[in-house]
Structures are given as structure tokens and as C-alpha cells.
Design a protein around this motif. Structure first.
Motif, PDB file in Angstrom:
ATOM      1  N   GLN A  67      -8.660   1.457  16.298  1.00  0.00           N
ATOM      2  CA  GLN A  67      -9.183   1.929  15.086  1.00  0.00           C
ATOM      3  C   GLN A  67     -10.865   1.154  14.854  1.00  0.00           C
ATOM      4  O   GLN A  67     -11.661   1.805  14.416  1.00  0.00           O
ATOM      5  CB  GLN A  67      -8.607   1.816  13.825  1.00  0.00           C
ATOM      6  CG  GLN A  67      -7.230   2.812  13.722  1.00  0.00           C
ATOM      7  CD  GLN A  67      -8.031   4.202  13.695  1.00  0.00           C
ATOM      8  OE1 GLN A  67      -7.475   4.916  14.574  1.00  0.00           O
ATOM      9  NE2 GLN A  67      -8.491   4.455  12.579  1.00  0.00           N
TER      10      GLN A  67
ATOM     11  N   ARG B  51     -13.212   2.541  17.248  1.00  0.00           N
ATOM     12  CA  ARG B  51     -13.587   4.020  16.711  1.00  0.00           C
ATOM     13  C   ARG B  51     -14.510   3.828  15.767  1.00  0.00           C
ATOM     14  O   ARG B  51     -15.419   4.694  15.382  1.00  0.00           O
ATOM     15  CB  ARG B  51     -12.294   4.809  16.488  1.00  0.00           C
ATOM     16  CG  ARG B  51     -12.579   6.233  16.230  1.00  0.00           C
ATOM     17  CD  ARG B  51     -11.640   7.173  15.545  1.00  0.00           C
ATOM     18  NE  ARG B  51     -10.888   7.305  17.048  1.00  0.00           N
ATOM     19  CZ  ARG B  51      -9.487   6.966  17.187  1.00  0.00           C
ATOM     20  NH1 ARG B  51      -8.977   5.994  16.419  1.00  0.00           N
ATOM     21  NH2 ARG B  51      -9.084   7.467  18.287  1.00  0.00           N
ATOM     22  N   ALA B  52     -14.443   2.791  14.927  1.00  0.00           N
ATOM     23  CA  ALA B  52     -15.524   2.695  13.706  1.00  0.00           C
ATOM     24  C   ALA B  52     -16.683   2.461  14.371  1.00  0.00           C
ATOM     25  O   ALA B  52     -17.699   2.734  13.735  1.00  0.00           O
ATOM     26  CB  ALA B  52     -14.740   1.681  12.652  1.00  0.00           C
TER      27      ALA B  52
ATOM     28  N   ALA C 149     -17.930   3.079  17.149  1.00  0.00           N
ATOM     29  CA  ALA C 149     -18.499   4.418  17.737  1.00  0.00           C
ATOM     30  C   ALA C 149     -19.047   5.008  16.771  1.00  0.00           C
ATOM     31  O   ALA C 149     -20.207   5.729  16.840  1.00  0.00           O
ATOM     32  CB  ALA C 149     -17.557   5.018  18.687  1.00  0.00           C
ATOM     33  N   ASP C 150     -18.414   5.429  15.515  1.00  0.00           N
ATOM     34  CA  ASP C 150     -18.812   6.259  14.426  1.00  0.00           C
ATOM     35  C   ASP C 150     -20.035   5.853  13.655  1.00  0.00           C
ATOM     36  O   ASP C 150     -21.008   6.373  13.302  1.00  0.00           O
ATOM     37  CB  ASP C 150     -17.725   6.356  13.520  1.00  0.00           C
ATOM     38  CG  ASP C 150     -16.793   7.248  14.020  1.00  0.00           C
ATOM     39  OD1 ASP C 150     -16.851   7.908  15.071  1.00  0.00           O
ATOM     40  OD2 ASP C 150     -15.446   7.434  13.276  1.00  0.00           O
TER      41      ASP C 150
ATOM     42  N   SER D 125     -23.001   6.727  15.963  1.00  0.00           N
ATOM     43  CA  SER D 125     -23.119   8.206  15.795  1.00  0.00           C
ATOM     44  C   SER D 125     -23.897   8.324  14.636  1.00  0.00           C
ATOM     45  O   SER D 125     -24.905   9.023  14.596  1.00  0.00           O
ATOM     46  CB  SER D 125     -21.860   8.998  15.757  1.00  0.00           C
ATOM     47  OG  SER D 125     -21.473   8.751  17.015  1.00  0.00           O
ATOM     48  N   ARG D 126     -23.481   7.657  13.347  1.00  0.00           N
ATOM     49  CA  ARG D 126     -24.445   8.167  12.203  1.00  0.00           C
ATOM     50  C   ARG D 126     -25.734   7.537  12.093  1.00  0.00           C
ATOM     51  O   ARG D 126     -26.623   8.187  11.754  1.00  0.00           O
ATOM     52  CB  ARG D 126     -23.306   7.462  10.818  1.00  0.00           C
ATOM     53  CG  ARG D 126     -22.118   8.362  10.712  1.00  0.00           C
ATOM     54  CD  ARG D 126     -21.621   7.812   9.133  1.00  0.00           C
ATOM     55  NE  ARG D 126     -21.287   6.594   9.182  1.00  0.00           N
ATOM     56  CZ  ARG D 126     -19.868   6.158   9.341  1.00  0.00           C
ATOM     57  NH1 ARG D 126     -19.296   6.935  10.076  1.00  0.00           N
ATOM     58  NH2 ARG D 126     -19.618   4.856   9.513  1.00  0.00           N
TER      59      ARG D 126
ATOM     60  N   PRO E 231     -19.957  12.748  15.918  1.00  0.00           N
ATOM     61  CA  PRO E 231     -18.885  11.574  15.945  1.00  0.00           C
ATOM     62  C   PRO E 231     -18.175  11.640  17.229  1.00  0.00           C
ATOM     63  O   PRO E 231     -17.963  10.622  18.021  1.00  0.00           O
ATOM     64  CB  PRO E 231     -18.188  11.639  14.800  1.00  0.00           C
ATOM     65  CG  PRO E 231     -18.472  12.947  14.164  1.00  0.00           C
ATOM     66  CD  PRO E 231     -19.886  13.354  14.762  1.00  0.00           C
ATOM     67  N   GLU E 232     -18.042  12.860  17.775  1.00  0.00           N
ATOM     68  CA  GLU E 232     -17.190  12.903  19.142  1.00  0.00           C
ATOM     69  C   GLU E 232     -18.051  12.504  20.451  1.00  0.00           C
ATOM     70  O   GLU E 232     -17.507  11.882  21.182  1.00  0.00           O
ATOM     71  CB  GLU E 232     -17.097  14.475  19.253  1.00  0.00           C
ATOM     72  CG  GLU E 232     -16.109  15.063  18.303  1.00  0.00           C
ATOM     73  CD  GLU E 232     -16.600  15.459  16.982  1.00  0.00           C
ATOM     74  OE1 GLU E 232     -15.964  16.072  16.172  1.00  0.00           O
ATOM     75  OE2 GLU E 232     -18.065  15.525  16.982  1.00  0.00           O
TER      76      GLU E 232
ATOM     77  N   GLY F  81     -20.363   9.538  20.091  1.00  0.00           N
ATOM     78  CA  GLY F  81     -20.021   8.070  20.125  1.00  0.00           C
ATOM     79  C   GLY F  81     -18.644   7.745  20.684  1.00  0.00           C
ATOM     80  O   GLY F  81     -18.664   6.857  21.351  1.00  0.00           O
ATOM     81  N   ARG F  82     -17.844   8.582  20.016  1.00  0.00           N
ATOM     82  CA  ARG F  82     -16.371   8.196  20.660  1.00  0.00           C
ATOM     83  C   ARG F  82     -16.226   8.492  22.225  1.00  0.00           C
ATOM     84  O   ARG F  82     -15.392   7.587  22.739  1.00  0.00           O
ATOM     85  CB  ARG F  82     -15.351   8.887  19.989  1.00  0.00           C
ATOM     86  CG  ARG F  82     -15.253   8.638  18.397  1.00  0.00           C
ATOM     87  CD  ARG F  82     -14.370   9.535  17.520  1.00  0.00           C
ATOM     88  NE  ARG F  82     -14.465   9.406  16.141  1.00  0.00           N
ATOM     89  CZ  ARG F  82     -13.686  10.099  15.098  1.00  0.00           C
ATOM     90  NH1 ARG F  82     -12.961  10.735  15.679  1.00  0.00           N
ATOM     91  NH2 ARG F  82     -13.892   9.651  13.968  1.00  0.00           N
TER      92      ARG F  82
ATOM     93  N   ASP G  24     -24.549   2.010   8.915  1.00  0.00           N
ATOM     94  CA  ASP G  24     -24.525   3.164   8.361  1.00  0.00           C
ATOM     95  C   ASP G  24     -25.726   3.485   7.528  1.00  0.00           C
ATOM     96  O   ASP G  24     -26.148   2.429   6.638  1.00  0.00           O
ATOM     97  CB  ASP G  24     -23.301   3.174   7.434  1.00  0.00           C
ATOM     98  CG  ASP G  24     -22.889   4.478   6.595  1.00  0.00           C
ATOM     99  OD1 ASP G  24     -23.721   5.078   6.314  1.00  0.00           O
ATOM    100  OD2 ASP G  24     -21.901   4.997   6.830  1.00  0.00           O
TER     101      ASP G  24
END
Length: 267
Positions: A142, A145-146, A148-149, A152-153, A159-160, A162-163, A208
Motif C-alpha cells: 500500500q 501504491r501511495a 505511485a499515486d 501520478s497526481r 493513477p494506473e 504510476g502504478r 499532492d
């Protein structure tokens, strides 16, 4: 260092780090050192892992035109989009002046600007920020994933995408000193460092957009540098900053050494 030594270092650091990153993503990735070009292309949805770089030192306008066409041909052969990186200080003056029209004729369009930076700045003090707690990306998927997200932002990717570049990586949980900055338990910023040919390279710093201009990016970058420097004993650090992030890094001790122009294939 004088003359082109630091821009060469900056280009070579990219080649070293991106080789590791794209092979981590796909051990069959296109990783080639061609005359005047370094290909580091995972062909994944995360565009930053799809990279071609001009490597010739002192290239004149004629050579640069040829390399731009060769780079564009490589990029067209791939499934997923990526970027051509051009370290301007490696080109001669005439090639720099003619770069964007030459890129356009090769079928490339200007995407954004960056800056190579470096400094003999380690060790640094352990950072703190009153709003943040820091956690290293290790075994918790997790957390990755955070991470990566957040990228992406910050960079405007789905988001897909970056993941697809980071989730499932063993390197990012072990060989990279990757940190999240948490505000009230929620990830709002991230930065990482990785050892590269005797330097500590800063990679994929992001905040972010809702939480920018609070010093979060600087704080988490200092944390990644502090922990990476403590673990490796290295003194010199390098990075490539976007235009938005560039003002942060001189406050840490980095000095700019080469403008970088990024190009994508024309729409």
C-alpha cells in the motif's frame, strides 16, 4: 568540476539510474547504449520509465539533427509513450539554438523543461516538519501504491500509469530509500534516493497538488537524503528537477549545472 564535467555527470547519472529502474520494471526492457544515444525504455504505461537520452558531448547542429531523427524512430517503434531527454550543455551553441526546430522536423514536440543539479552536501541533519511523519516504503504494498499515486497526481498521469511503473517492485522496497510524508496519517508527499556510481541520486519527488507550498517536498527530500546518506556514507548527490521543483533544491545545497529539455512524439 569545470566546463562540461557536471553536465556529463548529470547525463551519466540518468543513464545509470534509469537502467536499474527500467530493468526492475521489466528484465527484458530495451536498455542499449548506441552511438550518441542511451535507450532506457521499459515500454510501460509510466512514461518516465520510457526514456531516450542524447549522450554525445559537444554535438554540433548536424550531428544533433541526426540523433533527433534516430531517437524519434526508436520512440515510434514502442507501444507506450515516453520522453527524449536533451542536456543542453552537452550541445554546442549552434545546436542549442537550432534544437527545437530540429526536433520539430524529426517529429518531436517540446514537452517540458528541467534542470540537472548536484552538490557535495552530505551528510545533512535529520529533518523534521511539524505537519509530517515519515515512513519508509518497505514491505507494505500500500505504501508503494501511495508513492505511485502521488507521482501520478503531481505529474498529471492517470493513477494506473504510476502504478504500472512502481507497484510490485522489489527494488523500490529494498535498494531505494523511498519515503512517504504523512499528514494525519495520509500520504501527501514523497521522495527517494538511490545509490548510483558513487553518488546518491534523488528520484521521483512529488507532492499532492492540494498540499503544495507548505515545505513538504523539501522536508521529505531531506529525509530521503539523510537516510540514504547515513546508509551509504556517500557525500555527493545528484538530481533532475522539474521547473516547478527547481527552487526547492538549492535550499538543500544543490547547484544547477545543465538545463534539460524534454521532448515527446508529436500528436
Amino acid at each position: 568540476m569545470t566546463d562540461r564535467a557536471e553536465p556529463i555527470e548529470s547525463m551519466e547519472q540518468l543513464a545509470v539510474v534509469w537502467r536499474a529502474m527500467v530493468l526492475d520494471r521489466d528484465d527484458n526492457a530495451d536498455v542499449r547504449d548506441l552511438p550518441g544515444l542511451a535507450v532506457r525504455w521499459a515500454d510501460c504505461r509510466f512514461a518516465f520509465w520510457n526514456c531516450v537520452t542524447l549522450t554525445e558531448v559537444g554535438a554540433d547542429a548536424k550531428v544533433t539533427r541526426r540523433r533527433l531523427h534516430e531517437a524519434a524512430d526508436i520512440m515510434r517503434s514502442k507501444t507506450h509513450a515516453g520522453f527524449l531527454w536533451v542536456f543542453e550543455e552537452l550541445l554546442d551553441e549552434a545546436a542549442r539554438v537550432a534544437l527545437e526546430p530540429a526536433a520539430e522536423r524529426a517529429g518531436l514536440q517540446y514537452a517540458f523543461a528541467g534542470t540537472g543539479m548536484a552538490g557535495d552536501l552530505l551528510p545533512i541533519g535529520e529533518p523534521a516538519h511539524r505537519d509530517l511523519t515519515f515512513v519508509r516504503v518497505r514491505t507494505d504494498e500500500q505504501h508503494l501504491r501511495a508513492y505511485a499515486d502521488l507521482n501520478s497526481r503531481a505529474y498529471g498521469f492517470p493513477p494506473e500509469d504510476g502504478r504500472d511503473g512502481l507497484v510490485g517492485s522489489a527494488l523500490w522496497k529494498d535498494g531505494v530509500y523511498a519515503y512517504l510524508g504523512l499528514r494525519d496519517g495520509e500520504p501527501v508527499t514523497c521522495a527517494a534516493t538511490v545509490e548510483a556510481d558513487g553518488r546518491l541520486f534523488v528520484v521521483l519527488v512529488a507532492t499532492d497538488p492540494e498540499w503544495e507550498r507548505r515545505g513538504y517536498g523539501e522536508a521529505v527530500t531531506r529525509k530521503a537524503l539523510f537516510e540514504g546518506g547515513r546508509a551509504t556514507g556517500l557525500r555527493r548527490a545528484t538530481l533532475h528537477a522539474t521547473a516547478a521543483g527547481a527552487p526547492v533544491y538549492p535550499r538543500i545545497g544543490f547547484k544547477p549545472n545543465s538545463p534539460v529539455r524534454f521532448f515527446a512524439l508529436q500528436d
